[in-house]
Scaffold this active site. Structure first.
Site, PDB file in Angstrom:
ATOM      1  N   SER A   1      64.678  -8.122 -65.545  1.00 46.41           N
ATOM      2  CA  SER A   1      65.514  -8.059 -66.747  1.00 46.41           C
ATOM      3  C   SER A   1      66.967  -7.699 -66.470  1.00 46.41           C
ATOM      4  CB  SER A   1      64.916  -7.074 -67.745  1.00 46.41           C
ATOM      5  OG  SER A   1      64.767  -5.810 -67.161  1.00 46.41           O
TER       6      SER A   1
ATOM      7  N   HIS B   1      61.291 -12.432 -70.302  1.00 46.89           N
ATOM      8  CA  HIS B   1      62.493 -13.271 -70.206  1.00 46.89           C
ATOM      9  C   HIS B   1      62.195 -14.683 -69.704  1.00 46.89           C
ATOM     10  CE1 HIS B   1      65.037  -9.811 -71.015  1.00 46.89           C
ATOM     11  NE2 HIS B   1      64.190  -9.119 -70.248  1.00 46.89           N
TER      12      HIS B   1
ATOM     13  N   LYS C   1      62.762 -12.068 -77.996  1.00 48.37           N
ATOM     14  CA  LYS C   1      63.785 -12.685 -77.132  1.00 48.37           C
ATOM     15  C   LYS C   1      63.840 -14.185 -77.473  1.00 48.37           C
ATOM     16  CE  LYS C   1      62.964  -8.950 -73.860  1.00 48.37           C
ATOM     17  NZ  LYS C   1      63.706  -7.935 -74.612  1.00 48.37           N
TER      18      LYS C   1
HETATM   19  C1  LIG Z   1      61.074  -7.136 -68.953  1.00 47.60           C
HETATM   20  C2  LIG Z   1      60.945  -6.507 -70.299  1.00 47.60           C
HETATM   21  N1  LIG Z   1      59.740  -6.071 -70.702  1.00 47.60           N
HETATM   22  C3  LIG Z   1      59.570  -5.484 -71.887  1.00 47.60           C
HETATM   23  C4  LIG Z   1      60.622  -5.304 -72.763  1.00 47.60           C
HETATM   24  C5  LIG Z   1      60.370  -4.628 -74.056  1.00 47.60           C
HETATM   25  O1  LIG Z   1      60.184  -5.565 -75.074  1.00 47.60           O
HETATM   26  P1  LIG Z   1      60.515  -5.191 -76.578  1.00 47.60           P
HETATM   27  O2  LIG Z   1      61.996  -5.263 -76.730  1.00 47.60           O
HETATM   28  O3  LIG Z   1      59.788  -6.205 -77.385  1.00 47.60           O
HETATM   29  O4  LIG Z   1      60.012  -3.801 -76.794  1.00 47.60           O
HETATM   30  C6  LIG Z   1      61.902  -5.741 -72.379  1.00 47.60           C
HETATM   31  C7  LIG Z   1      63.094  -5.605 -73.214  1.00 47.60           C
HETATM   32  O5  LIG Z   1      63.245  -5.208 -74.253  1.00 47.60           O
HETATM   33  C8  LIG Z   1      62.063  -6.345 -71.124  1.00 47.60           C
HETATM   34  O6  LIG Z   1      63.266  -6.751 -70.704  1.00 47.60           O
END
Ligand SMILES: Cc1ncc(COP(=O)(O)O)c(C=O)c1O
Length: 391
Positions: free
Chosen positions: A180, A208, A240
């Site tokens: 990320s 992503h 996303k």
């Molecule tokens: C790789 C990754 N996993 C999990 C999440 C968490 O997802 P959420 O925003 O739906 O809580 C994010 C970013 O928010 C992320 O970049």
């Protein structure tokens, strides 16, 4: 001791270290052009990769939800599990070719849920060192031992798997599909081969990748021409590329039933709004048919990388929509971000502890909805900073 006496010095230290966080205030809809903190800006810090968050078709569906309650009213295991949730789960599972999918309110909660539910005392969780914070937190909540391996280091991973095999220890390999904060991809072909060679299980966080990677947007498995096996779980976020909010975990019948029975962040929380589930069903249709948008995104990534390379920026090896510019020092990252804001481009400075010490960066994210003119405005602003820095 008062809360103030404990935290005032910590807050002051954070500010001195250039690590203090503030919440930018959006006053228009999520889009590539939006108003943040009163500034009209081009947004380069959103994960709305396909430009669906403000899509007219989804807003139309939102207006057609009179038959649904706004709130789900209860947890899934009580009375909160609505037909719209159920259909969305079936459609997600069908799309990815998995037995089943299970909805969560956020990706963070999905990642808190899986590792503690599946892994028991004596097991090992093998986790990439650059995994998202939610995966790390999920591992820390589990009774299993956490062993972190150097980023994408397949030799280190195999060494651990060998040790575990000799000691008859069950392993779960945990990795982001697209990292990320760096934008590079997990070495999924090697990871899947190791998983199968050593009888390990695999949890891929494809937050992503889904919607973006692969011909049909099915994420990193499709990108590499692989099929998830029965010991693989895929976590996907809906906030996303899908443009809504929430998340899901997809996997085998037994794995999903295990989560329903044992995953506390699934059981002890109110189900997501059925309205969100209904809108997300339409978002899934848009994602499935988004070949043109995926191509536009690829084209925007290539346009940005070409322009950034031409002006000598320190790009990271990322072919994804996440295009960080490594700066190192947090103060420098903030200064660049502020100058870009004044030039009409919103780009967040990412600093420790979100990224390792001395690796502060600008995290530029691109969307299919950006125009080349918008990206050029960013490149021109970056060039001006670059020239000023070197003069
Ligand atoms: C790789 C990754 N996993 C999990 C999440 C968490 O997802 P959420 O925003 O739906 O809580 C994010 C970013 O928010 C992320 O970049």
């Amino acid at each position: 001791m008062s809360i103030k006496s404990r935290f005032q010095p910590l807050l002051e230290q954070r500010a001195k270290d250039h690590l203090y966080r503030r919440r930018p205030l959006a006053t228009t809809a999520q889009d590539t052009a939006m108003q943040i903190n009163g500034l009209q800006t081009i947004n380069f810090s959103s994960n709305d990769y396909l430009g669906l968050a403000n899509h007219p078709a989804l807003k139309k569906i939102l207006q057609e939800t009179n038959d649904l309650s706004v709130g789900s009213g209860a947890a899934h295991l009580v009375t909160g599990h609505h037909l719209e949730h159920h259909l969305l789960e079936d459609e997600l599972a069908d799309w990815l070719g998995c037995d089943r999918a299970l909805l969560f309110s956020t990706g963070y909660m999905a990642n808190l849920a899986v590792q503690p539910a599946l892994m028991q005392k004596g097991d090992w969780i093998l986790s990439d060192k650059l995994n998202h914070a939610s995966l790390l937190d999920g591992a820390l909540l589990s009774a299993a031992d956490l062993k972190r391996y150097a980023h994408n280091d397949m030799k280190a991973l195999e060494k651990r798997l060998k040790q575990a095999q000799e000691a008859n220890i069950q392993c779960l390999i945990v990795t982001d599909g697209v990292f990320s904060m760096d934008g590079d991809l997990a070495k999924l072909p090697e990871i899947q081969a190791l998983t199968q060679k050593y009888g390990a299980w695999l949890l891929i966080d494809d937050a992503h990748g889904l919607g973006v990677l692969g011909q049909k947007g099915k994420g990193c498995f499709e990108h590499f021409g692989l099929t998830p096996d029965e010991n693989t779980l895929i976590m996907g976020t809906l906030g996303k590329a899908f443009g809504t909010s929430g998340a899901f975990v997809a996997g085998s019948e037994v794995a999903i039933e295990a989560l329903i029975q044992f995953a506390r962040p699934y059981i002890y929380t109110t189900a997501m709004s059925p309205v969100n589930a209904k809108v997300t069903r339409s978002a899934l249709k848009l994602v499935r048919d988004a070949n043109v948008r995926r191509q536009q995104l690829k084209d925007n990534i290539a346009f940005f990388r070409q322009g950034a390379t031409a002006i000598g920026l320190n790009l990271m090896p990322s072919e994804s929509a996440i295009q960080p510019i490594l700066l190192g020092d947090s103060e420098v990252a903030i200064a660049w971000s502020e100058t870009l804001k004044q030039a009409g481009c919103w780009v967040s400075a990412i600093r420790p502890p979100t990224v390792p010490k001395d690796t502060a960066r600008l995290r530029i994210t691109l969307s299919a909805s950006h125009t080349h003119a918008q990206i050029q405005q960013l490149l021109d602003a970056l060039k001006a900073i670059q020239q000023k820095t070197h003069s």
